[in-house]
Design an enzyme around this catalytic site. Structure first.
Site, PDB file in Angstrom:
ATOM      1  CD  GLU A 116      39.678  25.886  53.617  1.00  0.00           C
ATOM      2  OE1 GLU A 116      39.859  25.477  52.578  1.00  0.00           O
ATOM      3  OE2 GLU A 116      38.613  25.252  54.444  1.00  0.00           O
ATOM      4  CE  LYS A 118      35.270  35.986  52.127  1.00  0.00           C
ATOM      5  NZ  LYS A 118      35.952  36.716  50.747  1.00  0.00           N
ATOM      6  CG  ASP A 120      39.050  39.800  46.685  1.00  0.00           C
ATOM      7  OD1 ASP A 120      37.930  40.371  46.578  1.00  0.00           O
ATOM      8  OD2 ASP A 120      39.437  41.249  46.868  1.00  0.00           O
ATOM      9  CD  GLU A 178      36.367  32.962  45.936  1.00  0.00           C
ATOM     10  OE1 GLU A 178      36.330  33.550  45.283  1.00  0.00           O
ATOM     11  OE2 GLU A 178      35.613  32.297  45.751  1.00  0.00           O
ATOM     12  CE1 TYR A 230      34.713  27.281  48.823  1.00  0.00           C
ATOM     13  CE2 TYR A 230      36.834  28.858  47.783  1.00  0.00           C
ATOM     14  CZ  TYR A 230      35.221  27.983  47.785  1.00  0.00           C
ATOM     15  OH  TYR A 230      34.297  29.497  47.432  1.00  0.00           O
ATOM     16  CE  LYS A 321      36.285  39.964  53.184  1.00  0.00           C
ATOM     17  NZ  LYS A 321      35.375  40.344  53.152  1.00  0.00           N
ATOM     18  CB  CYS A 415      46.075  69.045  24.444  1.00  0.00           C
ATOM     19  SG  CYS A 415      47.283  68.176  24.681  1.00  0.00           S
ATOM     20  CB  CYS A 418      49.381  70.552  21.787  1.00  0.00           C
ATOM     21  SG  CYS A 418      48.029  69.694  21.676  1.00  0.00           S
ATOM     22  CB  CYS A 433      44.520  66.207  23.792  1.00  0.00           C
ATOM     23  SG  CYS A 433      45.375  67.398  22.008  1.00  0.00           S
ATOM     24  CB  CYS A 438      49.172  66.011  20.552  1.00  0.00           C
ATOM     25  SG  CYS A 438      49.355  66.292  22.787  1.00  0.00           S
TER      26      CYS A 438
END
Length: 678
Positions: A116, A118, A120, A178, A230, A321, A415, A418, A433, A438
Site C-alpha cells: 500500500e 504510505k 504522508d 491516515e 488501512y 521509503k 526597507c 521605501c 518595514c 510603503c
C-alpha cells in the site's frame, strides 16, 4: 403526550439517505444526489432534531461539527498499540528484511505481500462501539494518544456509523488509518495564511497534524481533511474469523464505509514488490496527495501472528521509503521581498534545478536567523530539498565549494522599497518595514483585498495593482472605489471594454458580506476562518471597533494574539479613517437582519457550478457570469463532473460535447434568466 412515532421513522430515513449520499460522494467519488437535494434533506433532519431533541444521536450527520471548542485534549491509552514500522530505503534493504523474517519461518516458500502507498499524514486510531464512532485519537507515542473525537468527526470520509449490511454485526471495531490534506487544499490554506501574515506550513503532513490539534472543530471542518483506512482489529476476537488476510481486511473496510487507498496491490514475490515500489517512485508525483513510500505487509494474518514483534516493530511489515529528493545548485543572488504586513523575507535566487517534477529557481530563507544558521552567501553551492513538499528549502551549504571572495549576507537596515528604517521586535524572528505608506505594503494590501477569498474583484491582477500604485492612482483600498473608466484607460494595456468590466467588478464587490470585508482588511493573524468567527459575534464594524480586547478573546476559536492584533488595529486613526471611507463607498460593514434577508434572497444559485460557453443572444459572457455570481452561483472555465449547468450559446464547441457526455444540464440564455427570476 406528543405522538412522535412518525417523526422517529422520518429521522431514521433521513439519516440513512444522508449517510448513503456522503459515502457515495466522499468515499466512492460517485455522487448519487444533487447538492440542493442533500441540503434540503439535511435541513429537514436538523429541524426535526431541534423539535425533538430526544431523537438526536451521536452518529447523526448533523453532529459532525461541534458547537463549542474543546478547552483541552485528554490523554487516552490505545486499546491496541500503534507500532512504528521498520524502515528500508532501497531494494537491498527490503531484501534484508525478507531474509530476517524468513529466518523466523524457514519452512515457508511462496508468500503474498500486501503493498500500500504510505500516505504522508497523521495516523489516527478510531474506535466503534456497536457500529457507532465513539473515539478518535492521535497516535501519540503508540501507547498513549490524545482524544480528538470532536475533530475526527468533521472528516467526511470517516463514517460516523459503520455499514454492517451483509456483514456480521460486531460489538467493537478498531480501525487505523491516515488523515491527510489533499495538495490543493494544502495550497489554499498556505495562501490564506500568507495573506493573513501567518507562518506557512512547511508540508501537508505538518498541516494535517496541526489541524487535528485545533481546539475548535469548526476550524478543522473548514480545512477539509481526508482519510484512508488501512488496518482493522476486532478486540476480543481472532481477526482471522473476520478476515484471513490484509487484502480481505481492506475489502472489509471498504464494505463498512471507509475510504481505502485504491492503489494497493497484492504481490507474490519481493521482486514484484520492487516493481511496485519503482513504479510509484515517479507516478506518485501525479497523485493529489503526498506519499513518501510503500508499506509492505505479509498478507496472511496467521503468518503475522506467528512472526510477532520485536521490541519496536512488527516483524511482518516494513516501510520502504523513497529518498528525500535533493539537488545541488548555485546561489546567484539573495533578494529581499517586502510583504503586505511589512515582513522582509530573504529569497535565494538560484540556477534552475529539477525537483519533484518541477523547476525550482527560488527558495525562501525565512529570516535573518535562518541566514545566520546556514551561513549562506552569494556564490555558494547549496543542497535544495523539496522531498515531495510544496515549498522548496535550502537544506545546507557545501562550504568546501565556496568561492574565496564571498561575503556574509547581512539583512538590510532599511526597507529595500521605501528606504525607511526597518525594525525587529523583541522576541520576533521577522524584520519589518513599519512605514504604512510603503509601496510594497500597499501593493500587498490591495492584492489581498481583491483576492478570491476577500472581495473577489476579478480582472485586477498583480500587474494592474502595481500600475495603480506606481501611477499613484490609489493610496489605500478605499481609493479603488473612486476609480473611473477614464483613469483606468490611461494605464498600459487597458482598453475601454476592460475598464468597463473592472469598474463593474469593483462595484459588485460592495455586495460581499461583512466577514469578507473584515478578512480583506488584512489585519495581522486574521484569516478567513477567524474573520467568520468574529463577524458571527460582532455583527457590525462598530461593535468590533469598540469591543474590549477581552471580549474579542472571548470568541471561541480566537486566541490572545489575534484578539490583541484586532484590538490594536482599530485603535489606529488611519484605520478608523479607512473604515469611514469604506462605509461611504457602500461596503457591507454589518450583518443586520435586513442584510441577512437580502443576502439570502440573492443566493438563489448558491451551491451550483456553471460554465458559460458560446455566444449568447443578448448577454455578454461576463455579464452572464456576473449575474450567476451575484445570485450565489460559482462560474468555472472548464466542464467537469462537478459542473451543474452549462449555459449554451452559438458555436459552443467542445465544452458542449463534454457536457453531453457527462449528462450535464444545458441552459439557454432565456432559461438562465428564468432560473434567476424564480
Amino acid at each position: 403526550m406528543i405522538q412522535i412515532q412518525p417523526e422517529v421513522k422520518r429521522v431514521e430515513e433521513l439519516r440513512r439517505l444522508l449517510q448513503e449520499a456522503s459515502y457515495a460522494y466522499y468515499v466512492l467519488d460517485a455522487p448519487i444526489m444533487e447538492d440542493a437535494v442533500y441540503d434540503q434533506l439535511y435541513r429537514e433532519l436538523h429541524q426535526l432534531e431541534i423539535q425533538y431533541p430526544e431523537l438526536v444521536v451521536a452518529d447523526s450527520p448533523t453532529q459532525r461539527v461541534g458547537e463549542r471548542p474543546a478547552t483541552h485534549f485528554t490523554s487516552v491509552r490505545h486499546n491496541i498499540p500503534l507500532y512504528s514500522l521498520e524502515n528500508a530505503f532501497n531494494i537491498e534493504e527490503l531484501q534484508g528484511w525478507e531474509q530476517r523474517w524468513r529466518r523466523q519461518a524457514p519452512q515457508l516458500q511462496d508468500v503474498e505481500y500486501a503493498t500500500e502507498l504510505k500516505i504522508d499524514g497523521a495516523a489516527l486510531a478510531l474506535t466503534y462501539q456497536n457500529g457507532v464512532l465513539v473515539r478518535g485519537a492521535t497516535r501519540g507515542d503508540g501507547v498513549m494518544g490524545e482524544d480528538i473525537t470532536q475533530n475526527v468527526r468533521t472528516i467526511r470520509s470517516i463514517p460516523l456509523r459503520l455499514n454492517f449490511a451483509g456483514l456480521e454485526k460486531l460489538e467493537k471495531v478498531e480501525v487505523r488509518g491516515e488523515a491527510f490534506l489533499p495538495l490543493d487544499v494544502f495550497k489554499q490554506i498556505n495562501e490564506e495564511r500568507q495573506k493573513a501574515g501567518e507562518q506557512l506550513f512547511a508540508n501537508p503532513r505538518n498541516a494535517a497534524a496541526g489541524t487535528l490539534r485545533q481546539l475548535d472543530s469548526r476550524v478543522v471542518a473548514k480545512r477539509r481533511l481526508d482519510f484512508f483506512a488501512y488496518t482493522l482489529h476486532i478486540p476480543g476476537r481472532d481477526d482471522a474469523s473476520i478476515a484471513n488476510t490484509q487484502w480481505e481486511a481492506l475489502e472489509l473496510l471498504q464494505k463498512m464505509g471507509f475510504r481505502v487507498n485504491p492503489n494497493h496491490k497484492l504481490c507474490r514475490s519481493i521482486a514484484e514488490v520492487g516493481e511496485y515500489y519503482q513504479y510509484w517512485d515517479t507516478e506518485r508525483l501525479n497523485l493529489p496527495y503526498m506519499t513518501d513510500g510503500v508499506v509492505v505487509k505479509l498478507n496472511s494474518f496467521k503468518l503475522q501472528e506467528q512472526l510477532g514483534f520485536t521490541q519496536k516493530f512488527p516483524r511482518w511489515a516494513v516501510a520502504l521509503k523513497y529518498a528525500a529528493e535533493e539537488a545541488p545548485t548555485r546561489v546567484e543572488k539573495i533578494t529581499v521581498n517586502v510583504g503586505r504586513t511589512g515582513a522582509l523575507t530573504p529569497l535565494a535566487e538560484m540556477r534552475p534545478v529539477q525537483l519533484a517534477g518541477t523547476t525550482v529557481s527560488r527558495a525562501t530563507l525565512h529570516n535573518s536567523d535562518r541566514i545566520s544558521q546556514l551561513d549562506i552567501r552569494i556564490g555558494d553551492t547549496v543542497i535544495v530539498r523539496k522531498a515531495g513538499e510544496i515549498i522548496p528549502e535550502v537544506l545546507r551549504v557545501i562550504k568546501e565549494l565556496r568561492p574565496a571572495d564571498t561575503q556574509p549576507f547581512i539583512m538590510p537596515t532599511h526597507c529595500p522599497v521605501c528606504g525607511q528604517p526597518v525594525v525587529r521586535e523583541s522576541g520576533e524572528a521577522v524584520t519589518r518595514c513599519v512605514n504604512a505608506s510603503c509601496a510594497a505594503i500597499l501593493k500587498g494590501e490591495i492584492e489581498h483585498w481583491v483576492s478570491r477569498d476577500a472581495l473577489d474583484i476579478k480582472g485586477m491582477g498583480e500587474k494592474l495593482v502595481h500600475q495603480l500604485v506606481d501611477k499613484e492612482l490609489v493610496h489605500s483600498v478605499a481609493d479603488l472605489y473612486d476609480l473611473t473608466e477614464s483613469k483606468l484607460c490611461a494605464l498600459e494595456r487597458m482598453g475601454q471594454k476592460s475598464a468597463e468590466k473592472l469598474i463593474l467588478a469593483i462595484a459588485q464587490s460592495k455586495n460581499q458580506p461583512w466577514s469578507r470585508v473584515l478578512y480583506g482588511l488584512g489585519i495581522r493573524h486574521v484569516g478567513s476562518v477567524n474573520a467568520q468567527l468574529l463577524t458571527e459575534k460582532f455583527t457590525t464594524v462598530e461593535q468590533l471597533a469598540t469591543a474590549k480586547q477581552s471580549d474579542i478573546e472571548g470568541v471561541y476559536g480566537i486566541g490572545a494574539e489575534i484578539a490583541q492584533s484586532v484590538y490594536q488595529w482599530f485603535r489606529i486613526s488611519a484605520n478608523q479613517s479607512l473604515i469611514s471611507r469604506l462605509h461611504e463607498a457602500g461596503l457591507q460593514l454589518a450583518t443586520t437582519e435586513e442584510a441577512k434577508a437580502v443576502g439570502e434572497g440573492n443566493q438563489k444559485l448558491a451551491g451550483k457550478t456553471f460554465v458559460v460557453t458560446g455566444t449568447l443572444p443578448t448577454l455578454k459572457r461576463d455579464e452572464a457570469k456576473a449575474l450567476i455570481q451575484k445570485a450565489g452561483g460559482k462560474v468555472t472555465d472548464s466542464v467537469s463532473k462537478k459542473t451543474d449547468f452549462l449555459v449554451v450559446g452559438e458555436d459552443a464547441g467542445s465544452k458542449l460535447e463534454k457536457a453531453q457526455a457527462l449528462g450535464i444540464t444545458q441552459l439557454s440564455e432565456a432559461q438562465l434568466l428564468a432560473l434567476l427570476e424564480e
